[in-house]
Design an enzyme around this catalytic site. Structure first.
Site: not given
Length: 429
Positions: A255, A258, A322-323, A356, A415
């Site tokens: 990670q 990235h 996230e993960h 991934d 109504h």
């Protein structure tokens, strides 16, 4: 990496803070580009493609000849690997289909819900420091399964105006026919607003750098939905002595590579294990081609020792990664009780890389703590739930008086009249 032991709850917010990114200056730039695209269309897109990507493209649309050339350039082994991933992603997302739900809420009153595809969607595929052809699988496959009528894909070209062959190959494999060679803010603006060449879409999907992230948020002001707020990638690993230190180090580095604004966190129930992981990170880091990028990301990262399992769980839920990788002897406790995570990976042989690429789950996930309230991309992301109802004469006789009373109490006479007229007609029959 910063190392902390049994941190008190009062310092958790600062400890778990993501790398600071200021969007203020970016937002002004993004708004200016959106305004230009709105008034100048393709000319504005060309201007910013040249300014930001160095690409001078007269025609944004990818030609059939470029796709055919790309198919020949992609190695056979990669084609086979993509085919495996495609099959697994299709299986998992096909399984997410649901049937129409029908309920008779009372005699003569039938209500039902069914899902319909979003007609026009845009897919943004990064192609800068890494050509993320895997993201095409994650977005195009559920879009196709959902039945979206129009799928537009945008990806940045290189300075010669070419798109990475693996991106073109994967797009055609997934049946995407509308591909454009544009990236960044101008791509998001074009899909959001529409130009002479690029169709306007109803919802935009896909990851990107901070400029794309802000552009997607601005797109919502112009009436275009987005998949979720998303930013730099992140991973939290929870591990004890039963985990493999080399595996954990490789997951953290996967990670970190990235980008420099990525963040990785190790929460461990063992001090000795943290020592081993630190050694492994140093050993593996020097061999990485993206070493400098990973090193910068590791500066944003944390090694946290927690001696209490419940405290560790609370910390994870506070962070909302996230993960999340869980590799502990008592994995069931954490798996059953984690409530905030985009995607969870369990055991020594379940690397985050599997999600991934090829296990079948989607890798487009909420970051920056948004896992507390957002889901990752799934089949429903490309669909809308619509409700229907049909009331018979008998149903109106039973339900009508309650509607009249409620509408009258809210002083909404029209109504009430809409029901009273029908009830009066039924009384005369």
């Amino acid at each position: 990496m910063q190392r902390i032991e049994n941190p008190n709850r009062d310092i958790w917010p600062g400890l778990l803070k993501r790398p600071a990114v200021s969007y203020d200056d970016i937002e002004d730039l993004v708004l200016d580009i959106f305004k230009e695209v709105k008034t100048m269309g393709d000319n504005a897109v060309k201007k910013y493609a040249k300014q930001f990507d160095g690409a001078d493209c007269e025609d944004f649309k990818v030609a059939e000849s470029e796709i055919m050339a790309a198919k020949a350039e992609v190695p056979e082994a990669l084609k086979q690997a993509i085919a495996v991933a495609k099959t697994n992603i299709e299986k998992f997302h096909n399984a997410q289909k649901t049937e129409r739900l029908t309920v008779d809420t009372m005699p003569g009153v039938r209500c039902w819900q069914e899902k319909r595809p979003i007609e026009k969607v845009g897919l943004y595929i990064p192609g800068g420091t890494a050509p993320l052809f895997s993201t095409i699988l994650m977005l195009a496959i559920p879009a196709k399964i959902a039945g979206c009528k129009e799928i537009v894909l945008c990806t940045p070209p290189d300075k010669k105006g070419n798109v990475h062959p693996a991106i073109l190959y994967t797009a055609q494999l997934c049946g995407i026919k509308t591909l454009f060679k544009i990236g960044g803010i101008q791509a998001v603006a074009a899909m959001s607003l529409g130009t002479e060449s690029i169709p306007k879409v109803f919802k935009i999907f896909g990851p990107g750098n901070q400029y794309v992230t802000v552009a997607k948020q601005v797109a919502m002001r112009f009436g275009t939905a987005i998949d979720m707020p998303a930013g730099p990638s992140e991973l939290l690993v929870l591990a004890d002595d039963t985990a493999n230190a080399g595996f954990v180090a490789s997951d953290l580095l996967s990670q970190a590579e990235h980008g420099p604004d990525s963040q990785v966190v190790l929460v461990s129930l063992s001090k000795a294990f943290i020592d081993e992981v630190e050694k492994e990170i140093k050993r593996q880091l020097v061999k990485l081609p993206r070493k400098e990028m990973a090193e910068k990301a590791m500066g944003n990262s944390r090694l946290i020792f927690m001696e209490d399992a419940q405290q560790a769980l609370d910390l994870i839920n506070e962070y909302g990664p996230e993960h999340l990788i869980i590799c502990t002897a008592n994995e069931a406790f954490f798996v059953d009780n984690v409530s905030n995570a985009g995607s969870v990976f369990i055991g020594n042989y379940t690397p985050e890389s599997a999600g991934d690429y090829a296990s079948g789950t989607n890798h487009t996930l909420p970051t920056n703590g948004y896992a507390k309230q957002y889901s990752g991309v799934n089949l429903d992301s490309f669909m809308k739930s619509m409700t229907f109802q049909k009331i018979s004469k008998e149903g109106m006789k039973q339900l009508g008086p309650s509607i009249e009373i409620m509408a009258g109490a809210e002083e909404l006479e029209a109504h009430k009249n809409a029901v009273t007229l029908r009830l009066n007609e039924l009384k005369g029959q």
